[in-house]
Every structure is written in C-alpha cells, then in structure tokens.
Design an enzyme around this catalytic site. Structure first.
Site, PDB file in Angstrom:
ATOM      1  N   GLU A 258       0.562  -1.801   0.246  1.00  0.00           N
ATOM      2  CA  GLU A 258       0.370   0.487   0.648  1.00  0.00           C
ATOM      3  C   GLU A 258       0.753   1.438  -0.305  1.00  0.00           C
ATOM      4  OE1 GLU A 258      -3.619  -2.110   2.744  1.00  0.00           O
ATOM      5  OE2 GLU A 258      -1.398  -1.004   3.650  1.00  0.00           O
TER       6      GLU A 258
ATOM      7  N   ASP B 105     -12.350  -6.437  -0.949  1.00  0.00           N
ATOM      8  CA  ASP B 105     -12.819  -7.130  -0.841  1.00  0.00           C
ATOM      9  C   ASP B 105     -14.316  -6.889  -0.120  1.00  0.00           C
ATOM     10  OD1 ASP B 105     -11.260  -7.200   1.317  1.00  0.00           O
ATOM     11  OD2 ASP B 105     -12.709  -7.467   3.256  1.00  0.00           O
TER      12      ASP B 105
HETATM   13  N1  FMC Z   1     -11.421  -7.261   7.455  1.00  0.00           N
HETATM   14  C1  FMC Z   1     -10.062  -6.766   7.823  1.00  0.00           C
HETATM   15  N2  FMC Z   1      -9.305  -5.730   8.080  1.00  0.00           N
HETATM   16  C2  FMC Z   1      -8.700  -5.818   5.968  1.00  0.00           C
HETATM   17  C3  FMC Z   1      -9.848  -6.557   4.617  1.00  0.00           C
HETATM   18  C4  FMC Z   1     -11.020  -6.257   5.511  1.00  0.00           C
HETATM   19  N3  FMC Z   1     -12.356  -7.511   4.931  1.00  0.00           N
HETATM   20  N4  FMC Z   1      -9.257  -6.104   3.931  1.00  0.00           N
HETATM   21  N5  FMC Z   1      -7.982  -5.334   4.143  1.00  0.00           N
HETATM   22  C5  FMC Z   1      -7.822  -4.929   4.734  1.00  0.00           C
HETATM   23  C6  FMC Z   1      -6.775  -4.399   5.331  1.00  0.00           C
HETATM   24  C7  FMC Z   1      -6.076  -4.097   6.970  1.00  0.00           C
HETATM   25  O1  FMC Z   1      -6.576  -2.514   7.369  1.00  0.00           O
HETATM   26  C8  FMC Z   1      -4.299  -5.011   7.012  1.00  0.00           C
HETATM   27  O2  FMC Z   1      -4.207  -3.653   6.740  1.00  0.00           O
HETATM   28  C9  FMC Z   1      -5.174  -6.195   5.592  1.00  0.00           C
HETATM   29  O3  FMC Z   1      -5.800  -5.217   4.606  1.00  0.00           O
HETATM   30  C10 FMC Z   1      -4.995  -7.383   5.801  1.00  0.00           C
HETATM   31  O4  FMC Z   1      -4.205  -7.918   6.687  1.00  0.00           O
END
Ligand code: FMC
Length: 238
Positions: free
Chosen positions: A34, A196
């Site tokens: 990132e 996601d």
């Molecule tokens: N749930 C929690 N964190 C993330 C996510 C999700 N569905 N999607 N992307 C993230 C972010 C988190 O803040 C972390 O930095 C990283 O991406 C996933 O390990």
C-alpha cells in the site's frame, strides 16, 4: 477562565487549532504494497537516521511535496515471520512514536479495507471514514462507520458488533490510530479503499489478495487528491 463545557455540562479539553497552513503530515500505512506507490508518487526517500528506537522494523519515508513535509510510516516486516505487521498493536505504536517524534499537524491512516455491499460498497471504492470504532471489544460502543479489529475474517460474534457499529468498511488499524491520535490531540483522517466485500460470496483472503494491487492504485489516487486538497490550507478549513 472557566473550563469549557459540552452541551451536557461535562468539562472538555480545549484543542488549539493552529491558524497557519498545514505543514507536516504523517501517513500511517500498514502494508508495504500500500505504501510503495505513494512513496514514489510523492518522491519520498527512506530515512536512514531513524527517529524510532534502535532495532524496531518501523520504516519512515519522507520528503517535500508542494508546501507539505510528507512522512509515510509503516510498521515494516515482523522480525520473526517476515510479513507486514498489520493490526492494531503495531498501528498504535507507530502512531504514538510518529506523533511524538514528528509533531505532525495531521495524521492520515490510509489503507485497504473490506466493504459491505449492503451499505453500497464496491471493490475499488475509497472511503473517507466519518467515524471509527473497535468491533472486537465486548463493550457497548457508539456507532462507527469504519469498524476495526485484529482479524481479516469475520466470525458471527464480530459480525453482530460490526452491524451494530453500522459500518460500511472494516479494517485492522483505523480505531487504533484514532485512539492514539485522540490521546495526543492530533487530527486524523481515515482513507480506506475496498479490496473485498465482507458480506459477499467470495472467501476474504482470496478476494483481498486478488484485488490488492489494483485497489492500491485507487488508494494512491485518492490519497494524492487529499494531499493536493490540504496543501496550503489551515486545519480549520478542512
Ligand atoms: N477485514 C479487515 N481488514 C481488512 C479487510 C477486511 N475484510 N480487507 N483489507 C483489510 C486491511 C487491514 O486493515 C490490513 O492492513 C490488511 O488489509 C489485511 O491484513
């Protein structure tokens, strides 16, 4: 002078907002993937003389962009596991250490997040969060539109808390950064790009990894727009 009170008569601490343009900004970014595009975009250089304690893996890039001193601080790789140190523990520590060492006017926590389609989130959308809260602390809390916990997945118990938080996006750092910035009375902005769909059909790790690179590009563009917007402005103008 009588202490300031809020509308319920509770004493509140006065936060002085400097009447000059924002000068120093610290980005807190959890993952190297990132951070890298923004480091390039702002042409920042990695600091070799660390303002952080000896031996920690924390990484700081800094440089001048327009009228701003921009810093990007990341937790770096876990010394044992070799993976990015995502999550609330590292996020709090680097936020604390960065505010102490660099005294920024503004902190920006930028990163990816899961989004809820029930709230209209789509892959690649970038959110400026209006509120943040933790969802895996079993304490009743007020609503937070960005919900933070230390897991990428979502167990049914967390799901209940996240829905109660009325969250549109879910991450692993935001509320920790908010907690420390609030302790140290430093303004903070949350910029979260959706990798996601949490309430979708696909397994989160698979969808996250597939979209990480492309969504990081959207995050990069949004972060640049935010920085261009704040350049030359006072905090009171944001
Ligand atoms: N749930 C929690 N964190 C993330 C996510 C999700 N569905 N999607 N992307 C993230 C972010 C988190 O803040 C972390 O930095 C990283 O991406 C996933 O390990």
């Amino acid at each position: 002078m009588a202490p300031l009170q809020d509308d319920k008569g509770t004493e509140v601490t006065e936060v002085s907002i400097p009447k000059r343009p924002i000068s120093t900004v610290v980005f807190i970014i959890a993952m190297q993937t990132e951070a890298s595009p923004l480091v390039e975009k702002f042409q920042l250089a990695q600091e070799s003389n660390s303002v952080f304690p000896n031996g920690v893996p924390w990484v700081r890039y800094s440089g001048k962009y327009k009228d701003l001193n921009i810093n990007i601080v990341s937790p770096g790789k876990d010394v044992v596991l070799g993976v990015d140190s995502v999550g609330t523990v590292s996020a709090s520590l680097i936020t604390y250490a960065s505010i102490q060492a660099l005294q920024p006017d503004l902190v920006i926590n930028a990163g990816t997040a899961g989004g809820f389609k029930a709230k209209g989130a789509c892959i690649g959308d970038v959110y400026l969060a209006s509120d943040v809260a933790f969802h895996d602390r079993r304490i009743p809390i007020p609503i937070g539109k960005l919900s933070t916990g230390d897991s990428l997945d979502m167990c049914p118990h967390d799901e209940k808390a996240i829905v109660a938080n009325d969250a549109t996006v879910k991450d692993m750092e935001g509320a920790a950064v908010a907690y420390v910035a609030d302790l140290l009375k430093t303004p903070v902005i949350f910029l979260k790009a959706v990798t996601d769909i949490v309430d979708g059909d696909r397994p989160t790790p698979e969808e996250f990894l597939q979209n990480l690179a492309a969504v990081t590009a959207a995050l990069d563009q949004a972060a640049t727009r935010v920085v261009d917007y704040i350049n030359g402005k006072n905090l009171s103008e944001l």
